[in-house]
Design a protein around this motif. Sequence first.
Motif, mmCIF file in Angstrom:
data_model
loop_
_atom_site.group_PDB
_atom_site.id
_atom_site.type_symbol
_atom_site.label_atom_id
_atom_site.label_comp_id
_atom_site.label_asym_id
_atom_site.label_seq_id
_atom_site.Cartn_x
_atom_site.Cartn_y
_atom_site.Cartn_z
ATOM 1 N N GLU A 3 0.871 -1.367 0.022
ATOM 2 C CA GLU A 3 -0.176 -0.063 0.247
ATOM 3 C C GLU A 3 0.250 1.209 -0.329
ATOM 4 O O GLU A 3 0.295 2.027 -0.492
ATOM 5 N N GLN A 4 2.159 1.346 0.630
ATOM 6 C CA GLN A 4 3.207 2.246 0.859
ATOM 7 C C GLN A 4 3.990 2.920 -0.207
ATOM 8 O O GLN A 4 4.635 3.105 -0.519
ATOM 9 N N GLY A 5 3.618 1.111 -1.834
ATOM 10 C CA GLY A 5 4.590 1.196 -2.836
ATOM 11 C C GLY A 5 6.004 1.230 -2.216
ATOM 12 O O GLY A 5 6.755 0.831 -3.589
ATOM 13 N N PHE A 6 6.438 0.673 -1.498
ATOM 14 C CA PHE A 6 7.911 -0.286 -0.748
ATOM 15 C C PHE A 6 7.540 -1.464 -1.828
ATOM 16 O O PHE A 6 6.962 -2.071 -1.736
ATOM 17 N N PRO A 7 9.229 -1.386 -2.410
ATOM 18 C CA PRO A 7 9.066 -2.574 -3.547
ATOM 19 C C PRO A 7 9.645 -4.075 -1.882
ATOM 20 O O PRO A 7 11.216 -3.576 -1.996
ATOM 21 N N LEU A 64 9.779 5.411 6.569
ATOM 22 C CA LEU A 64 8.116 4.953 6.276
ATOM 23 C C LEU A 64 7.150 6.172 7.373
ATOM 24 O O LEU A 64 7.863 5.356 8.190
ATOM 25 N N PRO A 65 6.230 6.174 7.339
ATOM 26 C CA PRO A 65 5.288 6.264 8.193
ATOM 27 C C PRO A 65 5.451 5.617 8.526
ATOM 28 O O PRO A 65 5.549 3.741 8.939
ATOM 29 N N PRO A 66 5.125 5.265 10.451
ATOM 30 C CA PRO A 66 4.837 4.056 11.733
ATOM 31 C C PRO A 66 4.112 2.902 11.094
ATOM 32 O O PRO A 66 2.494 3.553 10.618
ATOM 33 N N TYR A 105 13.502 4.008 16.497
ATOM 34 C CA TYR A 105 12.648 3.386 17.044
ATOM 35 C C TYR A 105 12.131 3.374 15.669
ATOM 36 O O TYR A 105 11.736 3.808 15.938
ATOM 37 N N GLY A 106 11.661 2.303 15.530
ATOM 38 C CA GLY A 106 10.748 1.973 14.303
ATOM 39 C C GLY A 106 10.962 0.621 13.677
ATOM 40 O O GLY A 106 11.727 -0.791 14.176
ATOM 41 N N LEU A 107 10.041 0.381 12.216
ATOM 42 C CA LEU A 107 10.008 -0.364 12.071
ATOM 43 C C LEU A 107 11.551 -1.455 10.649
ATOM 44 O O LEU A 107 11.876 0.130 10.571
#
Length: 304
Positions: free
Chosen positions: A83-87, A133-135, A188-190
Amino acid sequence: MRAARMSVSQGPGSLLTQAAVALGHACREVGLDDAGPVLLRDFAGTVYHLPAQGVVVRLAQAATPGRFDRLATSVRVTRWLAEQGFPAVRPLNVKQPVVAEGFLASFWRHEEHIGPLPDPAQLGPLLRRLHDLPPVPFELPAHDPFGAVRQAILAGQTLDEDDRHWLLDRCDSLAEAYYERVEFALPYGLTHGDAHHRNMIRTLGGFLLCDWDEVCTGPREIDLVPTLHGARFGLTERQRSNFSEAYGYDVTRWAGYPVLRDVRELQTLSAVLRNAHHDPGAREELRNRLDSLRAGDDRLWHLF
């Protein structure tokens, strides 16, 4: 995706034979034809390509603690990444993972790898994009540096007690350093959780990041250390510095890097520990890595 060497005997009752049976059951569960499967990998897990379906099926042993939740998370995260268009590789639009004959199956769209193995420098921009990317709008498992390797050490059937005690003591000392003394510089994050250039697929449309089984929330440094630790597997200083430049941060200049590097070394034992009792190559490589760690040297390790 490239075919890997066969590491398990295909005799009656072998894990590979059991996985082939599980493949059929899992495919029927989601309405896929499992005819003509091609084995791509059989080490940390068993991976099949179904050419007629354009599908990759990944099989993991269901008895592994927490594995179902991790696979479910990998599917949910990669759907969100789409959905975010990430490959990233894309999961099939079926209810998964599927429990079948003692295995957990997940189903992915097959992506044909084209050309040479990607260079570590080509991973840097992918990770920077991932980290920007957003959270993620749902809960992710927290990064656990020692859980899987402790389980593998305790369950390792080929370890003598001296090696087992040494490894557990090593876990304890690194855990103390990690939790008490390391101050992370990045937010911190994904995080992918097992980011290295061999988890990239080169397609006509560009590079894709695959193998999301360890995706979690944690310090972003854990996605950078595997490439820098890649000197153990023959990566050159130039390859590693080019990766850092492409990402935009050199984690080797951070005070916590030696601890995360040593943690990564322990983590790379997990798969060989689980396979050493039935794979002579894994048993030999386990001995090589253990001798290297205990001697404190920088000898090369071998990939599976």
